[in-house]
Design a protein around this motif. Structure first.
Motif, PDB file in Angstrom:
ATOM      1  N   PRO A 119       0.824  -1.217   0.000  1.00 43.07           N
ATOM      2  CA  PRO A 119       0.000   0.000   0.000  1.00 43.07           C
ATOM      3  C   PRO A 119       0.856   1.265   0.000  1.00 43.07           C
ATOM      4  O   PRO A 119       1.780   1.395   0.799  1.00 43.07           O
ATOM      5  N   GLY A 120       0.563   2.163  -0.910  1.00 45.47           N
ATOM      6  CA  GLY A 120       1.294   3.422  -1.000  1.00 45.47           C
ATOM      7  C   GLY A 120       2.565   3.362  -1.808  1.00 45.47           C
ATOM      8  O   GLY A 120       3.261   4.379  -1.951  1.00 45.47           O
ATOM      9  N   SER A 121       2.912   2.191  -2.361  1.00 44.64           N
ATOM     10  CA  SER A 121       4.152   2.076  -3.132  1.00 44.64           C
ATOM     11  C   SER A 121       4.049   2.861  -4.430  1.00 44.64           C
ATOM     12  O   SER A 121       3.026   2.835  -5.118  1.00 44.64           O
ATOM     13  N   TRP A 122       5.149   3.555  -4.766  1.00 45.35           N
ATOM     14  CA  TRP A 122       5.250   4.258  -6.041  1.00 45.35           C
ATOM     15  C   TRP A 122       6.057   3.469  -7.072  1.00 45.35           C
ATOM     16  O   TRP A 122       6.257   3.922  -8.196  1.00 45.35           O
TER      17      TRP A 122
ATOM     18  N   LEU B 264      15.412   1.603 -13.455  1.00 39.75           N
ATOM     19  CA  LEU B 264      15.569   2.534 -12.340  1.00 39.75           C
ATOM     20  C   LEU B 264      14.388   3.491 -12.281  1.00 39.75           C
ATOM     21  O   LEU B 264      13.825   3.746 -11.210  1.00 39.75           O
ATOM     22  N   ALA B 265      13.982   4.033 -13.417  1.00 38.17           N
ATOM     23  CA  ALA B 265      12.904   5.017 -13.433  1.00 38.17           C
ATOM     24  C   ALA B 265      11.588   4.410 -12.973  1.00 38.17           C
ATOM     25  O   ALA B 265      10.841   5.029 -12.189  1.00 38.17           O
ATOM     26  N   SER B 266      11.267   3.195 -13.434  1.00 35.59           N
ATOM     27  CA  SER B 266      10.014   2.566 -13.022  1.00 35.59           C
ATOM     28  C   SER B 266      10.031   2.209 -11.539  1.00 35.59           C
ATOM     29  O   SER B 266       9.025   2.347 -10.841  1.00 35.59           O
ATOM     30  N   LEU B 267      11.169   1.758 -11.054  1.00 36.28           N
ATOM     31  CA  LEU B 267      11.274   1.420  -9.634  1.00 36.28           C
ATOM     32  C   LEU B 267      11.276   2.668  -8.759  1.00 36.28           C
ATOM     33  O   LEU B 267      10.888   2.620  -7.595  1.00 36.28           O
ATOM     34  N   ALA B 268      11.725   3.806  -9.306  1.00 32.38           N
ATOM     35  CA  ALA B 268      11.801   5.045  -8.532  1.00 32.38           C
ATOM     36  C   ALA B 268      10.506   5.848  -8.562  1.00 32.38           C
ATOM     37  O   ALA B 268      10.425   6.894  -7.905  1.00 32.38           O
ATOM     38  N   GLY B 269       9.504   5.393  -9.314  1.00 32.78           N
ATOM     39  CA  GLY B 269       8.211   6.060  -9.279  1.00 32.78           C
ATOM     40  C   GLY B 269       7.825   6.841 -10.511  1.00 32.78           C
ATOM     41  O   GLY B 269       6.723   7.395 -10.573  1.00 32.78           O
ATOM     42  N   LEU B 270       8.687   6.895 -11.541  1.00 34.50           N
ATOM     43  CA  LEU B 270       8.370   7.698 -12.718  1.00 34.50           C
ATOM     44  C   LEU B 270       7.211   7.095 -13.504  1.00 34.50           C
ATOM     45  O   LEU B 270       6.343   7.824 -14.000  1.00 34.50           O
ATOM     46  N   GLU B 271       7.184   5.779 -13.601  1.00 32.77           N
ATOM     47  CA  GLU B 271       6.086   5.123 -14.317  1.00 32.77           C
ATOM     48  C   GLU B 271       4.753   5.373 -13.625  1.00 32.77           C
ATOM     49  O   GLU B 271       3.717   5.514 -14.280  1.00 32.77           O
TER      50      GLU B 271
ATOM     51  N   GLY C  14       4.006   8.024 -12.029  1.00 31.79           N
ATOM     52  CA  GLY C  14       3.705   9.446 -12.007  1.00 31.79           C
ATOM     53  C   GLY C  14       3.937  10.108 -10.677  1.00 31.79           C
ATOM     54  O   GLY C  14       3.371  11.175 -10.392  1.00 31.79           O
ATOM     55  N   ASP C  15       4.783   9.507  -9.835  1.00 29.68           N
ATOM     56  CA  ASP C  15       5.035  10.089  -8.517  1.00 29.68           C
ATOM     57  C   ASP C  15       5.818  11.398  -8.670  1.00 29.68           C
ATOM     58  O   ASP C  15       6.803  11.455  -9.419  1.00 29.68           O
ATOM     59  N   PRO C  16       5.428  12.448  -7.963  1.00 30.77           N
ATOM     60  CA  PRO C  16       6.084  13.748  -8.144  1.00 30.77           C
ATOM     61  C   PRO C  16       7.544  13.788  -7.712  1.00 30.77           C
ATOM     62  O   PRO C  16       8.282  14.680  -8.120  1.00 30.77           O
ATOM     63  N   TRP C  17       7.977  12.846  -6.872  1.00 30.76           N
ATOM     64  CA  TRP C  17       9.368  12.840  -6.408  1.00 30.76           C
ATOM     65  C   TRP C  17      10.255  11.895  -7.210  1.00 30.76           C
ATOM     66  O   TRP C  17      11.419  11.691  -6.868  1.00 30.76           O
ATOM     67  N   ALA C  18       9.738  11.292  -8.270  1.00 31.99           N
ATOM     68  CA  ALA C  18      10.469  10.238  -8.974  1.00 31.99           C
ATOM     69  C   ALA C  18      11.810  10.727  -9.516  1.00 31.99           C
ATOM     70  O   ALA C  18      12.844  10.063  -9.337  1.00 31.99           O
ATOM     71  N   VAL C  19      11.833  11.874 -10.193  1.00 35.61           N
ATOM     72  CA  VAL C  19      13.084  12.364 -10.770  1.00 35.61           C
ATOM     73  C   VAL C  19      14.099  12.639  -9.675  1.00 35.61           C
ATOM     74  O   VAL C  19      15.300  12.362  -9.835  1.00 35.61           O
ATOM     75  N   ASP C  20      13.636  13.158  -8.532  1.00 35.37           N
ATOM     76  CA  ASP C  20      14.555  13.431  -7.427  1.00 35.37           C
ATOM     77  C   ASP C  20      15.158  12.136  -6.891  1.00 35.37           C
ATOM     78  O   ASP C  20      16.336  12.098  -6.525  1.00 35.37           O
ATOM     79  N   ARG C  21      14.359  11.066  -6.846  1.00 34.70           N
ATOM     80  CA  ARG C  21      14.908   9.774  -6.404  1.00 34.70           C
ATOM     81  C   ARG C  21      15.938   9.254  -7.396  1.00 34.70           C
ATOM     82  O   ARG C  21      16.967   8.694  -7.006  1.00 34.70           O
ATOM     83  N   ILE C  22      15.654   9.412  -8.687  1.00 34.32           N
ATOM     84  CA  ILE C  22      16.609   8.968  -9.713  1.00 34.32           C
ATOM     85  C   ILE C  22      17.938   9.693  -9.541  1.00 34.32           C
ATOM     86  O   ILE C  22      19.016   9.079  -9.567  1.00 34.32           O
ATOM     87  N   LEU C  23      17.875  10.992  -9.336  1.00 35.75           N
ATOM     88  CA  LEU C  23      19.101  11.782  -9.181  1.00 35.75           C
ATOM     89  C   LEU C  23      19.813  11.440  -7.875  1.00 35.75           C
ATOM     90  O   LEU C  23      21.049  11.403  -7.826  1.00 35.75           O
ATOM     91  N   LEU C  24      19.050  11.173  -6.818  1.00 34.80           N
ATOM     92  CA  LEU C  24      19.686  10.785  -5.558  1.00 34.80           C
ATOM     93  C   LEU C  24      20.425   9.456  -5.713  1.00 34.80           C
ATOM     94  O   LEU C  24      21.557   9.300  -5.225  1.00 34.80           O
ATOM     95  N   ALA C  25      19.794   8.494  -6.391  1.00 34.38           N
ATOM     96  CA  ALA C  25      20.452   7.200  -6.609  1.00 34.38           C
ATOM     97  C   ALA C  25      21.747   7.389  -7.382  1.00 34.38           C
ATOM     98  O   ALA C  25      22.781   6.789  -7.064  1.00 34.38           O
TER      99      ALA C  25
ATOM    100  N   LEU D  67      14.354   5.905 -18.838  1.00 39.03           N
ATOM    101  CA  LEU D  67      13.595   4.892 -19.561  1.00 39.03           C
ATOM    102  C   LEU D  67      12.735   4.077 -18.605  1.00 39.03           C
ATOM    103  O   LEU D  67      13.186   3.674 -17.523  1.00 39.03           O
ATOM    104  N   LEU D  68      11.491   3.811 -19.027  1.00 42.13           N
ATOM    105  CA  LEU D  68      10.563   3.014 -18.228  1.00 42.13           C
ATOM    106  C   LEU D  68      10.628   1.547 -18.650  1.00 42.13           C
ATOM    107  O   LEU D  68      11.245   1.191 -19.654  1.00 42.13           O
ATOM    108  N   ASN D  69       9.959   0.697 -17.863  1.00 40.00           N
ATOM    109  CA  ASN D  69       9.868  -0.710 -18.220  1.00 40.00           C
ATOM    110  C   ASN D  69       9.322  -0.874 -19.638  1.00 40.00           C
ATOM    111  O   ASN D  69       8.419  -0.140 -20.059  1.00 40.00           O
ATOM    112  N   ASP D  70       9.851  -1.830 -20.353  1.00 42.32           N
ATOM    113  CA  ASP D  70       9.395  -2.153 -21.708  1.00 42.32           C
ATOM    114  C   ASP D  70       8.131  -2.998 -21.597  1.00 42.32           C
ATOM    115  O   ASP D  70       8.184  -4.150 -21.167  1.00 42.32           O
TER     116      ASP D  70
END
Length: 625
Positions: free
Chosen positions: A421-424, A445-452, A454-465, A486-489
């Protein structure tokens, strides 16, 4: 034979006096190390050593002038892969650019990103059909036909070298395809080649081994032995029925692989990823991983390159427990003699654990327990790779911070599968083992970080990683497409060869229609440039993980001759602070500090506390003069 042999001398006799002197000097220097490594595995180590010296001399004599020049330059700068400007990139050649010639054409893109090391996933000729993503090699001396030829490989290494990029290729050491020439000759009844493999006439010995062997692919390749009618026996197959484990207890096998290493080095390959290295030595009553002979034989194989092609380095693909990792870079008698690089799998796992929990305490405990590595070596740091993520959380590390290891691994699998529950995160479960509860995860990385999602913090997580792996020290490697999010294929299963392997979801093709002025690309590029300008990130300086005074901020310290560097990483979506008093205790004055990530002074509150925005990273040193 206590002194180096002379049987190689006719091979080098036609070379210039300078070249002969170089080889003689190398042989004098490395002969004892070669014999030492072989002595742990073979009854006549000096006989085996003399055989490979002859191979090395032949490769040395055939080596091109430009590669001899590279050997000289690397001998004067042996830390080339440890330097802050060393940053890697990993990809499948066909997914990145179609062919080897296509990869060469894309070299300018890599240079613009700041890449100096390119790892192309397996491209040597695999078996037809199922081939474990190319890791079932049918011919080590040929390239996949759809990618090009061996001459194309030579041309590619030359092009990359001119652009300052070193090429790394996979060398599968534990097994060959069942269609490999060695296996075919074994099936045909040749006893010489039958002994290249581990074959038993009945199930007595295999059953005894399997009592302690873990299953690598329990879903589609259970067990570790396969019956073969032509062999009339059970052949050892750790990974798949069509991947035959080779018998490293046979010195002929060692000599074969030494010759393969030399041939690839003479094609211009500057780094070899030693795939499945942990599995090459078998011992009853063990997991048949991480045995002492693995490190000794790797030392011997590495020493062969010191004789003929010292510009070539080794990277150990050892995805093993944290306590076993350091051995692949050399401990004790093997200190600094095994591989030059090893994967920091523990860091990758802890990056994702911290992002899921917003808590750094488990990561701080686990990462500080890993022993220091030889100063002449480096970790490969990465947030993602071609493989799945296995949740290598040590029960002891978890217990030390009041966490149940099994439950935490289950939580991470649920979270990154997107079912918590609540996972991005939007990952896929790979290789669920009902008996152990083990569930690994596939995903970009992008899909696991929330970009897929649509989480608003996804890009920040990608850059932090990215900031975490770039700021750790060592040689950071970016996985293809992570720099553009890139998102999951979604069509990963459309290829029938990939239909049962969802790891292909995080191996999409590079969309060259994406503009390089894309915001994420430019921000990753700036991070890479910031790393290159931070001398404190040389790999010879180790990273110390500090006790967190805030459970949401990972703190690291690097004690460089130029002064301390403090890395601070906010793994939460709220503002956090690094106390000024804490920085002063570490020898860093906040009001006189410089943040290499932003390129300016850090944001200070009150008495010099450093404010961190959500998912912000800082690399703090004294202000540059």
């Amino acid at each position: 034979m206590t002194t180096s042999p002379r049987s190689h001398e006719p091979i080098v006799s036609g070379l210039s006096p300078d070249r002969r002197a170089v080889f003689a000097a190398r042989l004098e220097r490395w002969w004892p190390t070669l014999v030492e490594g072989l002595a742990s595995a073979y009854e006549e180590p000096e006989v085996v050593a003399e055989r490979v010296v002859v191979l090395a001399a032949r490769a040395f004599a055939e080596r091109s002038d430009d590669l001899h020049d590279l050997d000289l330059r690397r001998s004067l700068a042996p830390d080339w892969f440890q330097r802050p400007e060393a940053v890697g990139y990993a990809a499948y050649a066909d997914r990145f650019a179609g062919t080897l010639r296509g990869v060469a054409e894309r070299a300018p893109y890599l240079r613009r990103l700041g890449i100096s090391y390119l790892h192309l996933l397996p491209l040597l000729k695999p078996r037809p059909g199922d081939n474990d993503g190319g890791y079932a090699v049918m011919d080590y001396r040929a390239v996949r036909e759809d990618l090009g030829t061996m001459d194309d490989l030579t041309d590619l290494t030359r092009t990359l070298r001119e652009d300052g990029i070193s090429l790394c290729l996979d060398l599968v050491l534990n097994h060959v395809a069942a269609e490999h020439e060695w296996a075919e000759k074994a099936r045909a009844g040749d006893p010489h080649y039958r002994d290249y493999f581990i074959v038993h006439p009945d199930r007595e010995v295999p059953d005894a081994f399997e009592a302690t062997l873990p299953e690598v692919f329990p879903d589609f390749a259970p067990g570790s032995f396969t019956w073969d009618d032509d062999l009339d026996g059970w052949v050892w197959t750790t990974f798949n029925s069509w991947q035959w484990d080779v018998n490293w207890a046979n010195p002929d096998v060692f000599c074969e692989y030494a010759d393969i290493v030399l041939a690839l080095a003479n094609r211009g390959v500057e780094a070899l990823r030693l795939d499945a290295i942990a599995f090459i030595w078998k011992r009853m009553g063990t997991s048949c991983q991480n045995q002492p002979e693995v490190h000794a034989l790797t030392q011997a194989l590495h020493t062969v390159t010191k004789l003929a092609c010292p510009a070539t380095i080794f990277k150990a693909e050892a995805i093993v427990g944290p306590r076993d990792l350091v051995g692949y870079l050399g401990v004790g008698a093997h200190h600094g003699k095994v591989s030059d690089l090893a994967y920091h799998n523990g860091l990758m796992v802890q990056v994702w654990s911290m992002l899921a929990t917003g808590d750094v305490r488990l990561a701080s405990e686990a990462l500080r327990r890993i022993d220091p590595i030889p100063t002449s070596t480096a970790w490969i740091t990465y947030a993602r790779c071609h493989d799945d993520i296995g949740w290598a959380i040590d029960d002891g590390d978890a217990a030390a911070v009041g966490v149940d290891g099994f439950r935490h691994r289950s939580f991470l699998a649920d979270f990154y599968a997107g079912s918590f529950p609540g996972s991005w995160a939007r990952g896929l479960v790979f290789q669920h083992n009902p008996e152990t509860g083990d569930r690994r995860i596939s995903g970009t990385l992008a899909s696991l970080a929330g970009l897929e999602a649509g989480d608003p913090w996804a890009v920040d997580r990608i850059l932090l990683a990215h900031a975490l792996i770039l700021g750790w020290g060592g040689l950071p490697v970016l996985w293809m497409g992570d720099e553009i999010g890139l998102l999951n294929d979604i069509g990963w299963a459309d290829d029938p060869q990939h239909g049962d392997d969802n790891r292909w979801a995080h191996r999409p093709r590079m969309p060259w229609s994406v503009e390089e002025d894309q915001d994420l690309f430019q921000r990753v590029r700036r991070l890479v440039a910031a790393r290159a300008g931070t001398p404190h990130l040389h790999a010879a300086t180790g990273t110390t993980v500090l006790d967190p005074h805030d459970s949401g901020v990972l703190l690291t310290l690097r004690l460089h001759p130029l002064g301390p560097m403090v890395g601070a990483y906010n793994v939460t979506d709220t503002d956090r602070w690094v106390w000024g008093s804490h920085l002063r205790d570490l020898g860093l004055e906040p009001h006189g500090s410089h943040d290499h990530v932003s390129g300016g002074a850090p944001h200070l509150d009150g008495p010099g506390d450093v404010r961190l925005r959500p998912y912000q990273a800082v690399w703090l040193t004294a202000t540059l003069s």
